[in-house]
Design a protein around this motif. Structure first.
Motif, PDB file in Angstrom:
ATOM      1  N   ASP A   1       0.832  -1.203   0.000  1.00  0.00           N
ATOM      2  CA  ASP A   1       0.000   0.000   0.000  1.00  0.00           C
ATOM      3  C   ASP A   1       0.864   1.250   0.000  1.00  0.00           C
ATOM      4  O   ASP A   1       0.590   2.211  -0.731  1.00  0.00           O
ATOM      5  N   ALA A   2       1.915   1.261   0.818  1.00  0.00           N
ATOM      6  CA  ALA A   2       2.813   2.418   0.852  1.00  0.00           C
ATOM      7  C   ALA A   2       3.514   2.602  -0.484  1.00  0.00           C
ATOM      8  O   ALA A   2       3.673   3.725  -0.974  1.00  0.00           O
TER       9      ALA A   2
ATOM     10  N   ARG B   1       2.487   1.891  -3.429  1.00  0.00           N
ATOM     11  CA  ARG B   1       1.610   2.374  -4.498  1.00  0.00           C
ATOM     12  C   ARG B   1       1.586   3.894  -4.572  1.00  0.00           C
ATOM     13  O   ARG B   1       1.246   4.461  -5.614  1.00  0.00           O
ATOM     14  N   HIS B   2       1.958   4.558  -3.491  1.00  0.00           N
ATOM     15  CA  HIS B   2       1.961   6.024  -3.462  1.00  0.00           C
ATOM     16  C   HIS B   2       3.307   6.606  -3.874  1.00  0.00           C
ATOM     17  O   HIS B   2       3.441   7.829  -3.957  1.00  0.00           O
ATOM     18  N   HIS B   3       4.282   5.733  -4.135  1.00  0.00           N
ATOM     19  CA  HIS B   3       5.631   6.229  -4.406  1.00  0.00           C
ATOM     20  C   HIS B   3       6.258   5.641  -5.660  1.00  0.00           C
ATOM     21  O   HIS B   3       7.387   6.001  -5.991  1.00  0.00           O
ATOM     22  N   THR B   4       5.556   4.775  -6.350  1.00  0.00           N
ATOM     23  CA  THR B   4       6.099   4.215  -7.587  1.00  0.00           C
ATOM     24  C   THR B   4       4.932   3.830  -8.481  1.00  0.00           C
ATOM     25  O   THR B   4       3.845   3.484  -7.982  1.00  0.00           O
TER      26      THR B   4
ATOM     27  N   ALA C   1      -2.735  -3.619  -9.554  1.00  0.00           N
ATOM     28  CA  ALA C   1      -3.367  -2.499  -8.863  1.00  0.00           C
ATOM     29  C   ALA C   1      -4.781  -2.818  -8.391  1.00  0.00           C
ATOM     30  O   ALA C   1      -5.343  -2.060  -7.618  1.00  0.00           O
TER      31      ALA C   1
ATOM     32  N   ASP D   1      -8.477  -0.579  -1.438  1.00  0.00           N
ATOM     33  CA  ASP D   1      -7.666   0.572  -1.035  1.00  0.00           C
ATOM     34  C   ASP D   1      -8.053   0.980   0.384  1.00  0.00           C
ATOM     35  O   ASP D   1      -9.159   1.504   0.594  1.00  0.00           O
ATOM     36  N   PRO D   2      -7.209   0.786   1.392  1.00  0.00           N
ATOM     37  CA  PRO D   2      -5.900   0.125   1.317  1.00  0.00           C
ATOM     38  C   PRO D   2      -6.046  -1.395   1.313  1.00  0.00           C
ATOM     39  O   PRO D   2      -7.046  -1.918   1.819  1.00  0.00           O
TER      40      PRO D   2
ATOM     41  N   VAL E   1       6.883  -2.637  -6.232  1.00  0.00           N
ATOM     42  CA  VAL E   1       6.026  -1.734  -5.448  1.00  0.00           C
ATOM     43  C   VAL E   1       6.239  -1.978  -3.955  1.00  0.00           C
ATOM     44  O   VAL E   1       6.365  -1.029  -3.162  1.00  0.00           O
TER      45      VAL E   1
ATOM     46  N   GLY F   1       7.646   0.577  -1.030  1.00  0.00           N
ATOM     47  CA  GLY F   1       6.932   0.813   0.219  1.00  0.00           C
ATOM     48  C   GLY F   1       7.775   0.502   1.426  1.00  0.00           C
ATOM     49  O   GLY F   1       7.759   1.238   2.429  1.00  0.00           O
TER      50      GLY F   1
ATOM     51  N   HIS G   1      10.231   3.321   1.964  1.00  0.00           N
ATOM     52  CA  HIS G   1       9.569   4.530   2.463  1.00  0.00           C
ATOM     53  C   HIS G   1       9.179   4.368   3.928  1.00  0.00           C
ATOM     54  O   HIS G   1       9.382   5.282   4.735  1.00  0.00           O
TER      55      HIS G   1
END
Length: 210
Positions: free
Chosen positions: A107-108, A110-113, A120, A124-125, A160, A164, A167
């Motif tokens: 989940d983390a 998906r917000h950075h790559t 996908a 969510d989440p 992904v 995460g 991050h």
């Protein structure tokens, strides 16, 4: 954070379940058995004798668990069918060992790559069950779909999750350099797994994956 599966032999079953498949435990014969089992599972049988071997391999997996088959593949290079199946097994083993951690990292990430569309489609989440279902859907393609697509999808998932993990382990600057180094290594291992799977997928598209 849960550590990534490493590229060494985990605590799996011993040689006994393979005696009917490989005869003895000579390393060369085990390598040949690993390659043959991987080829038959990915490419499918070509004659009645192959059909019988596939049935025995699948039955062994059902009776002993996936770990039993995976032990045959553990020493195989990344650019081989057997090596690909070993790395797919590692990915699945990690998700099943720590589904909550895998869901959190995915989940983390998906917000950075960028996330490939085939990985996908989770809630969510994503929760642990969602991530387990996702990795099972990806790996089911080994038997029913295009192998290159399976490898690309698994690589995308691992990439992904690696993003995460990096991050989450580094939400801000930290004075604990030892911890930072350990988390960097952990994320890097998962990224290496993603890169190996993606490279193998490209070899498969070119008809060069042995």
């Amino acid at each position: 954070m849960a550590d990534t599966p490493r590229h060494h032999r985990p605590a799996l079953l011993g040689a006994a379940p393979f005696e009917d498949l490989v005869g003895d435990v000579d390393p060369a014969e085990r390598t040949e058995a690993a390659d043959r089992a991987a080829t038959l599972l990915v490419r499918g049988p070509r004659d009645p004798q192959d059909d019988a071997v596939v049935e025995r391999v699948v039955r062994l997996a059902e009776l002993e668990g996936l770990e039993g088959i995976a032990e045959l593949w553990s020493g195989s290079p990344a650019d081989s069918l057997a090596g690909c199946l070993w790395r797919l097994y590692l990915l699945r083993a990690w998700v099943y060992a720590d589904p909550a951690g895998a869901a959190r990292e995915f989940d983390a990430g998906r917000h950075h790559t960028p996330v490939h569309e085939v990985v996908a489609g989770v809630t969510d989440p994503p929760g642990p069950d969602d991530v387990r279902a996702l990795v099972d859907t990806v790996l089911r393609g080994v038997r029913v779909g295009d192998f290159a697509d399976t490898l690309f999808r698994a690589a995308a998932f691992a990439r992904v999750a690696a993003a995460g993990r990096a991050h989450l382990d580094h939400p801000g600057s930290s004075p604990d350099h030892a911890t930072d180094h350990a988390s960097d290594v952990s994320a890097a291992r998962l990224m290496t797994l993603a890169s190996q799977l993606e490279h193998a997928a490209r070899l498969e598209l070119d008809g060069r994956l042995g």
